[in-house]
Design a protein around this motif. Structure first.
Motif, PDB file in Angstrom:
ATOM      1  N   ILE A 128       0.850  -1.192   0.000  1.00 52.58           N
ATOM      2  CA  ILE A 128       0.000   0.000   0.000  1.00 52.58           C
ATOM      3  C   ILE A 128       0.888   1.245   0.000  1.00 52.58           C
ATOM      4  O   ILE A 128       1.654   1.464   0.940  1.00 52.58           O
ATOM      5  N   PRO A 129       0.823   2.082  -1.035  1.00 50.85           N
ATOM      6  CA  PRO A 129       1.733   3.230  -1.153  1.00 50.85           C
ATOM      7  C   PRO A 129       1.231   4.434  -0.370  1.00 50.85           C
ATOM      8  O   PRO A 129       0.815   5.449  -0.940  1.00 50.85           O
ATOM      9  N   ASN A 139      -7.980   3.491   7.622  1.00 49.92           N
ATOM     10  CA  ASN A 139      -7.842   2.069   7.949  1.00 49.92           C
ATOM     11  C   ASN A 139      -7.536   1.266   6.688  1.00 49.92           C
ATOM     12  O   ASN A 139      -8.245   0.312   6.331  1.00 49.92           O
ATOM     13  N   ALA A 140      -6.460   1.653   6.013  1.00 48.46           N
ATOM     14  CA  ALA A 140      -6.065   1.001   4.773  1.00 48.46           C
ATOM     15  C   ALA A 140      -5.725  -0.462   5.028  1.00 48.46           C
ATOM     16  O   ALA A 140      -5.280  -0.843   6.114  1.00 48.46           O
ATOM     17  N   GLU A 146      -5.386  -5.120   7.967  1.00 45.73           N
ATOM     18  CA  GLU A 146      -5.604  -3.679   7.889  1.00 45.73           C
ATOM     19  C   GLU A 146      -4.841  -2.991   9.007  1.00 45.73           C
ATOM     20  O   GLU A 146      -4.309  -3.641   9.924  1.00 45.73           O
ATOM     21  N   MET A 147      -4.763  -1.669   8.944  1.00 42.02           N
ATOM     22  CA  MET A 147      -3.939  -0.909   9.880  1.00 42.02           C
ATOM     23  C   MET A 147      -4.345  -1.115  11.334  1.00 42.02           C
ATOM     24  O   MET A 147      -3.495  -1.178  12.221  1.00 42.02           O
ATOM     25  N   TYR A 174     -14.367  -1.228   8.100  1.00 44.90           N
ATOM     26  CA  TYR A 174     -13.778  -1.440   6.783  1.00 44.90           C
ATOM     27  C   TYR A 174     -13.457  -0.100   6.121  1.00 44.90           C
ATOM     28  O   TYR A 174     -14.344   0.707   5.864  1.00 44.90           O
ATOM     29  N   ARG A 175     -12.185   0.142   5.894  1.00 41.49           N
ATOM     30  CA  ARG A 175     -11.669   1.348   5.242  1.00 41.49           C
ATOM     31  C   ARG A 175     -12.156   2.617   5.927  1.00 41.49           C
ATOM     32  O   ARG A 175     -12.370   3.639   5.274  1.00 41.49           O
ATOM     33  N   ASP A 176     -12.301   2.567   7.225  1.00 39.96           N
ATOM     34  CA  ASP A 176     -12.814   3.719   7.963  1.00 39.96           C
ATOM     35  C   ASP A 176     -12.310   3.655   9.398  1.00 39.96           C
ATOM     36  O   ASP A 176     -12.501   2.652  10.087  1.00 39.96           O
TER      37      ASP A 176
END
Length: 301
Positions: A128-129, A139-140, A146-147, A174-176
């Motif tokens: 993940i860049p 929360n990549a 995930e983080m 998720y992603r949040d």
């Protein structure tokens, strides 16, 4: 502010320049803005005294060709350094709690350091860049992690001041992360599990191999979140949109949920493809990208 107007002089010693933002994004598009390079909490507070946006690794981001009126903040110096020494007061034989890791630390380099130490919990974020702050804020992750798998404490800076929270204090998912948009993740402490360098490397390679079908050209990353467990890329592919071009942007032939810059693409090109996807795919999908400034209503998709 126009390109001919002088940039302000920071009273706290932050470096301030007017720069094209395309150089700071993985897509490689975006106009100019006033950029503040801050290395201390004092400089950060000054930079946040006017309307601002925080820019990390520049993935999952499409910036308008006209640039931004707000100033853009980048974390540097001590806010982009990592103290990976285990905290003896918090660590146990089964759990490592690190010192502070700055929000400006590049995530790929951090993951490589953790692998060499044989410390697990974040290897699922390989490839993940992003910078740590941005990766935490959204929360990549991947399907393998995930983080928030590896967070102990977060330091969050707001216009009202600085506070420390734990993941239990946030409604993350998720992603949040549950962190409001105008708050900045300045530093974190990591929560890691002792393993071995070989075992962590094997997990990284497994996660990375699952990404082999993704395009290697300039891209912000996945365009849309998977709706209800259905692959967004599959839906876009079934709509016959793979390879569709708008100017110098294209829906990647390798994976339909990626838009790539063929060289010289503009933000307008990318938005034309996003609009085409929204009009042709029958299932409502939520946009994965951040749009600066927000436009077309896509951020509410």
């Amino acid at each position: 502010m126009t390109a001919s107007e002088p940039v302000p002089i920071s009273r706290t010693g932050a470096r301030v320049e007017r720069l094209p933002l395309a150089r700071y994004t993985t897509l490689g598009v975006g106009g100019e803005a006033e950029v503040w390079f801050v290395s201390t909490h004092e400089q950060l507070a000054e930079a946040m005294s006017q309307p601002y946006r925080i820019l990390g690794g520049g993935s999952n981001l499409v910036i308008a060709d006209e640039g931004l009126r707000e100033r853009v903040i980048r974390l540097t110096g001590p806010l982009a350094e990592a103290d990976l020494e285990p905290d003896p007061a918090l660590s146990t034989p089964d759990q490592i709690i690190t010192g502070w890791v700055g929000g400006g630390v590049p995530l790929p380099g951090l993951i490589r350091k953790l692998q060499k130490l044989g410390w697990s919990n974040l290897e699922g974020t390989v490839g993940i860049p992003a910078q740590v702050g941005g990766a935490v804020w959204m929360n990549a992750g991947t399907r393998y992690g995930e983080m928030f798998d590896g967070l102990h404490t977060l330091e969050i800076v707001t216009p009202e001041g600085t506070r420390q929270v734990t993941p239990d204090d946030l409604k993350w998912g998720y992603r949040d992360s549950g962190i409001p948009r105008n708050h900045i993740v300045s530093r974190v402490r990591l929560k890691l599990r002792p393993s071995t360098p070989d075992a962590v490397l094997d997990a990284m390679n497994f996660a990375d191999n699952a990404r082999k079908g993704q395009p290697k050209m300039k891209t912000p990353g996945c365009a849309f979140k998977n709706p209800g467990g259905v692959s967004a890329g599959k839906l876009i592919d079934e709509a016959g949109l793979k390879g569709l071009r708008a100017g110098n942007a294209m829906i990647a032939p390798e994976h339909a949920n990626f838009i790539v810059n063929l060289g010289g693409a503009t933000s307008a090109d990318v938005h034309a493809l996003l609009d085409a996807i929204r009009s042709r795919v029958p299932v409502p999908m939520e946009l994965e990208y951040e749009l600066w400034p927000e436009q077309h209503g896509l951020e509410q998709a």
